[in-house]
Design a protein around this motif. Structure first.
Motif, PDB file in Angstrom:
ATOM      1  N   VAL A  87      -4.546  18.234  14.768  1.00  0.00           N
ATOM      2  CA  VAL A  87      -3.996  16.870  14.760  1.00  0.00           C
ATOM      3  C   VAL A  87      -3.051  16.789  13.570  1.00  0.00           C
ATOM      4  O   VAL A  87      -3.404  17.200  12.457  1.00  0.00           O
ATOM      5  N   THR A  88      -1.838  16.313  13.777  1.00  0.00           N
ATOM      6  CA  THR A  88      -0.850  16.206  12.698  1.00  0.00           C
ATOM      7  C   THR A  88      -0.529  14.741  12.427  1.00  0.00           C
ATOM      8  O   THR A  88      -0.438  13.927  13.341  1.00  0.00           O
ATOM      9  N   ILE A  89      -0.368  14.436  11.125  1.00  0.00           N
ATOM     10  CA  ILE A  89       0.025  13.078  10.697  1.00  0.00           C
ATOM     11  C   ILE A  89       1.246  13.230   9.807  1.00  0.00           C
ATOM     12  O   ILE A  89       1.200  13.941   8.791  1.00  0.00           O
ATOM     13  N   GLN A  90       2.332  12.556  10.172  1.00  0.00           N
ATOM     14  CA  GLN A  90       3.565  12.587   9.383  1.00  0.00           C
ATOM     15  C   GLN A  90       3.942  11.175   8.960  1.00  0.00           C
ATOM     16  O   GLN A  90       3.865  10.237   9.761  1.00  0.00           O
ATOM     17  N   MET A  91       4.352  11.042   7.690  1.00  0.00           N
ATOM     18  CA  MET A  91       4.845   9.756   7.178  1.00  0.00           C
ATOM     19  C   MET A  91       6.204  10.007   6.540  1.00  0.00           C
ATOM     20  O   MET A  91       6.302  10.823   5.608  1.00  0.00           O
ATOM     21  N   PHE A  92       7.237   9.314   7.014  1.00  0.00           N
ATOM     22  CA  PHE A  92       8.575   9.486   6.462  1.00  0.00           C
ATOM     23  C   PHE A  92       9.400   8.217   6.678  1.00  0.00           C
ATOM     24  O   PHE A  92       9.016   7.331   7.439  1.00  0.00           O
ATOM     25  N   SER A  93      10.542   8.150   6.008  1.00  0.00           N
ATOM     26  CA  SER A  93      11.460   7.009   6.132  1.00  0.00           C
ATOM     27  C   SER A  93      12.659   7.412   6.952  1.00  0.00           C
ATOM     28  O   SER A  93      13.138   8.555   6.862  1.00  0.00           O
ATOM     29  N   GLU A  94      13.169   6.459   7.717  1.00  0.00           N
ATOM     30  CA  GLU A  94      14.365   6.691   8.523  1.00  0.00           C
ATOM     31  C   GLU A  94      15.100   5.364   8.665  1.00  0.00           C
ATOM     32  O   GLU A  94      14.591   4.435   9.279  1.00  0.00           O
ATOM     33  N   GLY A  95      16.280   5.285   8.077  1.00  0.00           N
ATOM     34  CA  GLY A  95      17.024   4.025   8.119  1.00  0.00           C
ATOM     35  C   GLY A  95      16.292   2.957   7.330  1.00  0.00           C
ATOM     36  O   GLY A  95      15.930   3.133   6.159  1.00  0.00           O
ATOM     37  N   ILE A 119       0.858  -1.189   0.000  1.00  0.00           N
ATOM     38  CA  ILE A 119       0.000   0.000   0.000  1.00  0.00           C
ATOM     39  C   ILE A 119       0.891   1.235   0.000  1.00  0.00           C
ATOM     40  O   ILE A 119       1.837   1.329   0.790  1.00  0.00           O
ATOM     41  N   LYS A 120       0.589   2.199  -0.852  1.00  0.00           N
ATOM     42  CA  LYS A 120       1.331   3.460  -0.854  1.00  0.00           C
ATOM     43  C   LYS A 120       0.890   4.315   0.323  1.00  0.00           C
ATOM     44  O   LYS A 120      -0.303   4.440   0.600  1.00  0.00           O
ATOM     45  N   GLY A 121       1.859   4.909   0.999  1.00  0.00           N
ATOM     46  CA  GLY A 121       1.563   5.715   2.166  1.00  0.00           C
ATOM     47  C   GLY A 121       0.669   6.908   1.858  1.00  0.00           C
ATOM     48  O   GLY A 121      -0.252   7.238   2.616  1.00  0.00           O
ATOM     49  N   ARG A 122       0.900   7.548   0.706  1.00  0.00           N
ATOM     50  CA  ARG A 122       0.093   8.723   0.359  1.00  0.00           C
ATOM     51  C   ARG A 122      -1.353   8.326   0.091  1.00  0.00           C
ATOM     52  O   ARG A 122      -2.285   9.047   0.474  1.00  0.00           O
ATOM     53  N   ASP A 123      -1.569   7.165  -0.548  1.00  0.00           N
ATOM     54  CA  ASP A 123      -2.942   6.694  -0.778  1.00  0.00           C
ATOM     55  C   ASP A 123      -3.637   6.409   0.540  1.00  0.00           C
ATOM     56  O   ASP A 123      -4.825   6.723   0.722  1.00  0.00           O
ATOM     57  N   LEU A 124      -2.905   5.813   1.469  1.00  0.00           N
ATOM     58  CA  LEU A 124      -3.473   5.501   2.778  1.00  0.00           C
ATOM     59  C   LEU A 124      -3.827   6.790   3.524  1.00  0.00           C
ATOM     60  O   LEU A 124      -4.877   6.886   4.182  1.00  0.00           O
ATOM     61  N   LYS A 134      13.324   1.768   8.154  1.00  0.00           N
ATOM     62  CA  LYS A 134      11.946   1.766   8.642  1.00  0.00           C
ATOM     63  C   LYS A 134      11.131   2.895   8.022  1.00  0.00           C
ATOM     64  O   LYS A 134      11.666   3.951   7.664  1.00  0.00           O
ATOM     65  N   HIS A 135       9.824   2.636   7.888  1.00  0.00           N
ATOM     66  CA  HIS A 135       8.852   3.673   7.566  1.00  0.00           C
ATOM     67  C   HIS A 135       8.166   4.064   8.877  1.00  0.00           C
ATOM     68  O   HIS A 135       7.729   3.193   9.634  1.00  0.00           O
ATOM     69  N   ILE A 136       8.061   5.364   9.118  1.00  0.00           N
ATOM     70  CA  ILE A 136       7.545   5.846  10.402  1.00  0.00           C
ATOM     71  C   ILE A 136       6.320   6.730  10.176  1.00  0.00           C
ATOM     72  O   ILE A 136       6.311   7.584   9.274  1.00  0.00           O
ATOM     73  N   ILE A 137       5.303   6.506  10.994  1.00  0.00           N
ATOM     74  CA  ILE A 137       4.095   7.334  10.997  1.00  0.00           C
ATOM     75  C   ILE A 137       3.946   7.918  12.404  1.00  0.00           C
ATOM     76  O   ILE A 137       3.924   7.169  13.389  1.00  0.00           O
ATOM     77  N   ILE A 138       3.836   9.248  12.479  1.00  0.00           N
ATOM     78  CA  ILE A 138       3.663   9.926  13.771  1.00  0.00           C
ATOM     79  C   ILE A 138       2.321  10.660  13.760  1.00  0.00           C
ATOM     80  O   ILE A 138       2.055  11.464  12.856  1.00  0.00           O
ATOM     81  N   ILE A 139       1.512  10.365  14.764  1.00  0.00           N
ATOM     82  CA  ILE A 139       0.197  11.007  14.906  1.00  0.00           C
ATOM     83  C   ILE A 139       0.182  11.747  16.240  1.00  0.00           C
ATOM     84  O   ILE A 139       0.377  11.134  17.297  1.00  0.00           O
ATOM     85  N   GLU A 140      -0.040  13.077  16.177  1.00  0.00           N
ATOM     86  CA  GLU A 140       0.013  13.913  17.381  1.00  0.00           C
ATOM     87  C   GLU A 140      -1.243  14.791  17.475  1.00  0.00           C
ATOM     88  O   GLU A 140      -1.853  15.130  16.457  1.00  0.00           O
ATOM     89  N   ASP A 141      -1.575  15.156  18.707  1.00  0.00           N
ATOM     90  CA  ASP A 141      -2.639  16.142  18.927  1.00  0.00           C
ATOM     91  C   ASP A 141      -2.186  17.105  20.029  1.00  0.00           C
ATOM     92  O   ASP A 141      -1.189  16.864  20.705  1.00  0.00           O
ATOM     93  N   ASP A 142      -2.938  18.187  20.177  1.00  0.00           N
ATOM     94  CA  ASP A 142      -2.588  19.187  21.191  1.00  0.00           C
ATOM     95  C   ASP A 142      -3.586  19.177  22.351  1.00  0.00           C
ATOM     96  O   ASP A 142      -3.872  20.219  22.948  1.00  0.00           O
TER      97      ASP A 142
END
Length: 444
Positions: free
Chosen positions: A364-372, A304-309, A374-382
């Motif tokens: 609410v922020t959603i970030q998808m990026f690669s590191e090493g 699954i492509k991350g952007r499509d998800l 791994k693919h990482i997804i970070i979901i944050e709220d205030d």
């Protein structure tokens, strides 16, 4: 048969086989070595005797020559190779005749002669000049050599017996040291079988046995945690199911008995429908969790492509975002791909995102990026964030934070993410709210 007895028996059998092979090899070699050594000694003795005879006597003076040979305490022949005849011997004539008839004296290669079931080791030395054709042949009975061989092997046998006893004792001590931790570990496994986790004792071991023991203790800890979580799960499940059922039962009995007026009856029916829907949601989520744990066939992964998800998440949360009046900030790199069941991973991420939307104040922020790797997804709220005491248990079943619903959403999210070979953890955002970090391995 116990393991220690099996190890001792196997080692003893191996020792016997090795000793038998060594015995055979040494037995074969030692006789050849003794024969060669005897021939070398005979040759040295003969050469010394021939040298003395050549210096002091001439071939023409045969009488004195034979007298000197006869005085030697040796078994020997004076052989004339030109005439193929024995000229003189220090042994009886009958023995000489029988030995001559039984063996070919002219054969220069043959070194072992036979006579009357006995064998003799020979050594031949030429007299000078060689043209005279005279040879001095010295003999030694093979039985004398075999007697030396037997004495050697008797001592060797005693050494082997003593060495075997020492080896068996050492084997017993080593196997006991090896087996004793296993025996004690077996006792600990029996305690685990009977769920006596508090009675477990750590055993002293080394090497692979220590690794096995550590794995057993880790398994026991995990089993204890699982059993405790199951107990808490059933307690929480019974509580979550009991509350709406009691509400439904109370209104149903009141309506049946005619206690409520028309307005109260209408209100009671609405409450009953609401509670039934709540029960249905809880039961459906419990069924999903059970299927994720026990039916791997319900999980059908694909790339699954991350952007499509991310677009699917935005589409499904847009009504709730507009209703709450908050912002949904998303960022995704183009190279993000996840190998998972699309429907289920979408549900897992939606559970986390909706949880953030429910508690967020403004964003609410959603970030998808690669590191090493791994693919990482970070979901944050205030929002207000996760209470410190609740954070270790936030992914357990029926654990609810403030304004939580069934207490199963994050448990389902974790189960789906872990089934996709990923991990999820919860922490505190820089804005003070909740921060969820989801990691997936890159597919090779």
């Amino acid at each position: 048969m116990k393991l220690q007895s099996q190890l001792i028996a196997a080692f003893t059998a191996l020792l016997i086989v090795i000793m038998a092979v060594v015995w055979y090899v040494i037995y074969s070699l030692i006789l050849d070595l003794l024969i060669k050594d005897e021939q070398r000694q005979l040759e040295q003795t003969g050469e010394l005797l021939v040298e003395i005879l050549n210096e002091q006597y001439s071939i023409s003076d045969m009488h004195q020559f034979y007298n000197v040979i006869d005085e030697q305490d040796l078994q020997m022949f004076m052989y004339d190779s030109r005439q193929n005849a024995v000229l003189f011997s220090t042994m009886p004539s009958e023995f000489v005749r029988g030995l001559y008839e039984k063996n070919d004296f002219s054969d220069q290669v043959q070194t072992i002669w036979d006579y009357e079931n006995e064998k003799y080791v020979t050594s031949r030395i030429l007299f000078l000049p060689e043209t005279a054709g005279l040879e001095l042949i010295l003999l030694t009975p093979l039985d004398d050599i075999k007697e030396v061989q037997q004495n050697f092997f008797l001592r060797l046998f005693l050494i082997f017996i003593f060495g075997s006893m020492v080896a068996v004792i050492i084997t017993y001590l080593l196997t006991k040291r090896l087996v004793t931790p296993l025996t004690r570990l077996k006792i600990q496994l029996k305690k685990i079988e009977k769920r006596k986790f508090d009675d477990l004792e750590y055993i002293e071991a080394s090497g692979e046995i220590k690794e096995v023991a550590d794995s057993v203790y880790e398994m026991a800890d995990e089993l204890r945690r699982y059993m405790n979580s199951q107990q808490v799960f059933f307690q929480n499940a019974s509580h979550e199911l009991k509350t709406p059922l009691m509400t439904i039962q109370g209104y149903a009995e009141g309506i049946k008995d005619g206690i409520f007026d028309e307005e109260e009856t209408e209100k009671g029916l609405e409450v009953m429908v609401t509670e039934v829907n709540r029960l249905k949601a809880i039961i459906n989520e419990m069924i999903l969790l059970a299927k994720l744990d026990t039916e791997p066939t319900v999980y059908e992964p694909k790339i699954i492509k991350g952007r499509d998800l991310l677009n699917l998440i935005i589409d499904r949360t847009l009504p709730l975002v507009n209703e709450k009046g908050i912002a949904l900030d998303t960022k995704a790199e183009d190279n993000i791909t996840i190998y998972a069941d699309e429907e289920k991973i979408l549900r897992a991420l939606l559970n986390v995102v909706i949880n953030g939307i429910r508690h967020a104040k403004s964003i609410v922020t959603i970030q998808m990026f690669s590191e090493g790797n791994k693919h990482i997804i970070i979901i944050e709220d205030d929002g207000e964030g996760i209470p410190e005491e609740l954070r270790p248990h936030i992914f357990h079943r029926f654990v609810k934070g403030k304004n939580g619903e069934t207490g199963l959403g994050l448990a389902i999210a974790r189960a789906i993410i872990e089934q996709s070979s990923g991990t999820i953890s919860a922490g505190k955002s820089e804005t003070g709210g909740a921060r969820f970090i989801i990691q997936f391995p890159k597919r090779k």
